[in-house]
Design an enzyme around this catalytic site. Structure first.
Site, PDB file in Angstrom:
ATOM      1  N   ARG A   1      78.524  99.942  24.820  1.00  0.00           N
ATOM      2  CA  ARG A   1      77.181 100.205  25.352  1.00  0.00           C
ATOM      3  C   ARG A   1      77.061 101.657  25.773  1.00  0.00           C
ATOM      4  O   ARG A   1      77.825 102.117  26.628  1.00  0.00           O
ATOM      5  CB  ARG A   1      76.927  99.301  26.542  1.00  0.00           C
ATOM      6  CG  ARG A   1      77.165  97.839  26.151  1.00  0.00           C
ATOM      7  CD  ARG A   1      76.223  96.939  26.829  1.00  0.00           C
ATOM      8  NE  ARG A   1      76.319  95.609  26.252  1.00  0.00           N
ATOM      9  CZ  ARG A   1      75.645  94.577  26.680  1.00  0.00           C
ATOM     10  NH1 ARG A   1      74.830  94.713  27.690  1.00  0.00           N
ATOM     11  NH2 ARG A   1      75.750  93.414  26.093  1.00  0.00           N
TER      12      ARG A   1
ATOM     13  N   GLU B   1      75.567 103.166  27.873  1.00  0.00           N
ATOM     14  CA  GLU B   1      74.868 103.130  29.165  1.00  0.00           C
ATOM     15  C   GLU B   1      74.627 104.540  29.673  1.00  0.00           C
ATOM     16  O   GLU B   1      75.537 105.353  29.666  1.00  0.00           O
ATOM     17  CB  GLU B   1      75.739 102.422  30.224  1.00  0.00           C
ATOM     18  CG  GLU B   1      76.107 100.998  29.947  1.00  0.00           C
ATOM     19  CD  GLU B   1      75.016 100.039  30.341  1.00  0.00           C
ATOM     20  OE1 GLU B   1      73.968 100.501  30.835  1.00  0.00           O
ATOM     21  OE2 GLU B   1      75.218  98.833  30.134  1.00  0.00           O
TER      22      GLU B   1
ATOM     23  N   ARG C   1      80.263 100.032  38.312  1.00  0.00           N
ATOM     24  CA  ARG C   1      80.316  98.711  37.657  1.00  0.00           C
ATOM     25  C   ARG C   1      79.855  98.716  36.207  1.00  0.00           C
ATOM     26  O   ARG C   1      79.615  97.667  35.622  1.00  0.00           O
ATOM     27  CB  ARG C   1      79.530  97.685  38.459  1.00  0.00           C
ATOM     28  CG  ARG C   1      78.095  98.040  38.618  1.00  0.00           C
ATOM     29  CD  ARG C   1      77.502  97.202  39.738  1.00  0.00           C
ATOM     30  NE  ARG C   1      76.090  97.492  39.838  1.00  0.00           N
ATOM     31  CZ  ARG C   1      75.153  96.565  39.858  1.00  0.00           C
ATOM     32  NH1 ARG C   1      75.464  95.297  39.779  1.00  0.00           N
ATOM     33  NH2 ARG C   1      73.902  96.910  39.966  1.00  0.00           N
ATOM     34  N   HIS C   2      79.690  99.904  35.643  1.00  0.00           N
ATOM     35  CA  HIS C   2      79.337  99.996  34.213  1.00  0.00           C
ATOM     36  C   HIS C   2      80.433 100.702  33.434  1.00  0.00           C
ATOM     37  O   HIS C   2      80.972 101.711  33.888  1.00  0.00           O
ATOM     38  CB  HIS C   2      78.034 100.789  34.025  1.00  0.00           C
ATOM     39  CG  HIS C   2      76.820 100.021  34.404  1.00  0.00           C
ATOM     40  ND1 HIS C   2      76.260 100.109  35.650  1.00  0.00           N
ATOM     41  CD2 HIS C   2      76.060  99.150  33.704  1.00  0.00           C
ATOM     42  CE1 HIS C   2      75.197  99.318  35.704  1.00  0.00           C
ATOM     43  NE2 HIS C   2      75.055  98.718  34.532  1.00  0.00           N
TER      44      HIS C   2
ATOM     45  N   GLU D   1      75.844  90.961  39.021  1.00  0.00           N
ATOM     46  CA  GLU D   1      75.687  90.010  37.911  1.00  0.00           C
ATOM     47  C   GLU D   1      76.980  89.945  37.095  1.00  0.00           C
ATOM     48  O   GLU D   1      77.565  90.981  36.788  1.00  0.00           O
ATOM     49  CB  GLU D   1      74.544  90.506  37.019  1.00  0.00           C
ATOM     50  CG  GLU D   1      74.338  89.684  35.767  1.00  0.00           C
ATOM     51  CD  GLU D   1      73.589  90.474  34.698  1.00  0.00           C
ATOM     52  OE1 GLU D   1      72.511  91.035  34.991  1.00  0.00           O
ATOM     53  OE2 GLU D   1      74.104  90.540  33.557  1.00  0.00           O
TER      54      GLU D   1
ATOM     55  N   SER E   1      75.055  86.681  31.585  1.00  0.00           N
ATOM     56  CA  SER E   1      73.689  86.344  31.147  1.00  0.00           C
ATOM     57  C   SER E   1      73.812  85.291  30.068  1.00  0.00           C
ATOM     58  O   SER E   1      74.764  85.319  29.291  1.00  0.00           O
ATOM     59  CB  SER E   1      72.983  87.525  30.492  1.00  0.00           C
ATOM     60  OG  SER E   1      72.733  88.516  31.414  1.00  0.00           O
TER      61      SER E   1
ATOM     62  N   ARG F   1      84.077  92.747  35.118  1.00  0.00           N
ATOM     63  CA  ARG F   1      83.351  92.426  36.354  1.00  0.00           C
ATOM     64  C   ARG F   1      83.936  91.170  37.007  1.00  0.00           C
ATOM     65  O   ARG F   1      83.952  91.051  38.238  1.00  0.00           O
ATOM     66  CB  ARG F   1      81.872  92.228  36.068  1.00  0.00           C
ATOM     67  CG  ARG F   1      81.182  93.530  35.764  1.00  0.00           C
ATOM     68  CD  ARG F   1      79.693  93.372  35.883  1.00  0.00           C
ATOM     69  NE  ARG F   1      79.026  94.606  35.503  1.00  0.00           N
ATOM     70  CZ  ARG F   1      77.723  94.738  35.458  1.00  0.00           C
ATOM     71  NH1 ARG F   1      76.940  93.710  35.751  1.00  0.00           N
ATOM     72  NH2 ARG F   1      77.185  95.891  35.116  1.00  0.00           N
TER      73      ARG F   1
END
Ligand code: AMO
Length: 433
Positions: free
Chosen positions: A211, A213, A219-220, A356, A359, A407
């Protein structure tokens, strides 16, 4: 190495060869100790200078810290030694000499910056706490695999070089594929769905996702590990059940098998989460966040949950929980809406109080609706023909989810930064090692 004995297995009365790193040399004058460390622990090697061959003493005590040595000798009981045994050496072989200047202190007594530690991971992971994180990560992955097998899911591996992206919100990493543009995959989403529609029915994958990001946050990551599930003839509630059982199985395995590692991390109060995880609707979630007064502006229907909102709700709930029934407009095209209310989706997130973790949702398996969903999100259905085509040939209702492995570890072990849970993290600054 033939005939090597791990330090933890050296038993009094035996003659052994132990091999590992020189953790410390303690010279008390007439007597000196070399503390040798391997993956199972440490052992004391005793040198009595006046009674031993000078060359042997010189070889054993002249070596720098973190050098790799093999020591052969008799194991004796010694109540004053840290592990109640010691080795009286007959020979010492230096297998690899370490520089006398080290970029960080592998005993952990002197703190080092995270970036220095990540630049020198080999040395960094000689610390007990570092080793503990990755032993636990390995335990978690084994437990997750076992839990999936108990749920009758088959492990699959899907391509990481792809023609199209699937997850809005984060950017794709483009690459050149024999002169054509291609991308590093953001999620196995479409592939796992295609295989749930085959006779395999229930599948899982543990693999990398990429990703681009924008955020450089604790946290990424730009390369993460996703634990994915997809099951045919499952709805979103079934998918949440599997999700909860997989996460709990990971905690249970760690509680049962990783006491020493938890101790090294100072986690004496490690707890397996209570079940069932509460299932809170999105509507209730925004109301509860608004009531906390933690946000400057009140949330309204259709807003994504900001980080501070997630934290406020996490504090309020106090454990793992699901947020269900999200507005359809903020969930991806492949998530199915509720039959009786098109503004509501079957999408869910699974949350740790801090952030989170997951998902998921029931998927749109009706081809017409799926294609309409692509268009509504501004995606060209033609580019996804390889995917939508299979919905013409008998696609069962299906549901699934994706869980970020790092995570999961970060929240389980209360780590401040997600990079602690990755051997060689990829972020905006870090491309090597
Ligand atoms: P999503 O994009 O929410 O969903 O990702 C699922 C989970 O993966 C983890 N994750 C990340 N972890 C670290 N760094 C990142 N940059 C990162 N991005 C994601 C998070 C997140 O909750 N296809 C759907 C899943 C599904 O519906 O099956 C998806 O990828 O823990």
């Amino acid at each position: 190495m033939d005939d090597r004995t791990y330090t933890a297995e050296a038993t009094p009365g035996e003659t052994v060869t132990v091999a590992g790193w020189v953790h410390e040399i303690r010279d008390l004058g007439g007597i000196a100790f070399l503390i040798l460390r391997d993956t199972t622990g440490r052992i004391q090697v005793k040198f009595e200078k006046d009674e031993m061959d000078d060359e042997l003493v010189e070889m054993g005590l002249g070596v720098s810290r973190e050098s790799v040595v093999a020591v052969t000798g008799d194991v004796k009981e010694e109540p004053r030694a840290p592990t109640d045994v010691e080795v009286v050496p007959e020979s010492v072989e230096v297998l690899s000499r370490a520089d006398t200047e080290l970029p960080l202190d592998p005993t952990g007594k002197v703190d080092a910056e995270l970036s220095t530690r990540l630049d020198n991971r080999t040395l960094d992971l000689r610390r007990e706490a570092g080793q503990a994180i990755f032993s636990i990560r390995s335990e978690v992955q084994a437990a997750v695999r076992e839990a999936f097998r108990e749920a009758d899911a088959t492990e699959i591996n899907t391509p990481k070089i792809v023609a199209t992206g699937t997850e809005g919100g984060t950017e794709l990493f483009p690459i050149t594929y024999f002169g054509r543009e291609a991308f590093m995959n953001q999620s196995p989403q479409l592939f796992k769905q295609l295989i749930a529609g085959s006779n395999l029915e229930r599948v899982f994958e543990i693999g990398p996702i990429f990703r681009a990001e924008e955020h450089n946050t604790p946290r990424h990551l730009n390369e993460a590990t996703s634990i994915d599930f997809e099951g045919a003839f499952c709805d979103h509630n079934d998918a949440m059940d599997v999700c909860e059982s997989v996460v709990v199985a990971a905690y249970e395995a760690v509680a049962e098998n990783c006491a020493e590692e938890l101790d090294a991390l100072g986690l004496d109060e490690f707890e397996v989460p209570d079940t069932p995880f509460p299932r809170i609707s999105y509507e209730e979630a925004i109301e509860r966040i608004n009531v906390t007064g933690e946000l400057d502006e009140q949330l309204v229907w259709g807003d994504d949950l900001p980080t501070e909102g997630e934290k406020a709700l996490g504090n309020d709930v106090g454990g793992h929980y699901f947020i269900t029934d999200w507005p359809a407009e903020i969930k991806p095209f492949y998530i199915m809406d509720h039959d009786d209310d098109e503004t509501l989706s079957t999408g869910f997130d699974m949350m740790h109080p801090r952030m989170e973790l997951v998902s998921g949702g029931q998927r749109e398996h009706r081809r017409e609706e799926l294609i309409a969903g692509f268009e509504a999100q501004g995606l060209d259905p033609e580019a996804f023909e390889y995917y939508t085509k299979m919905f013409k040939y008998g696609m069962p209702p299906h549901a699934g989810w994706g869980l970020g492995a790092e995570r999961l570890i970060m929240t389980m072990l209360d780590l401040d930064n997600i990079r602690e849970a990755v051997l060689f993290p990829r972020d905006r600054q870090r491309l090597s090692p």
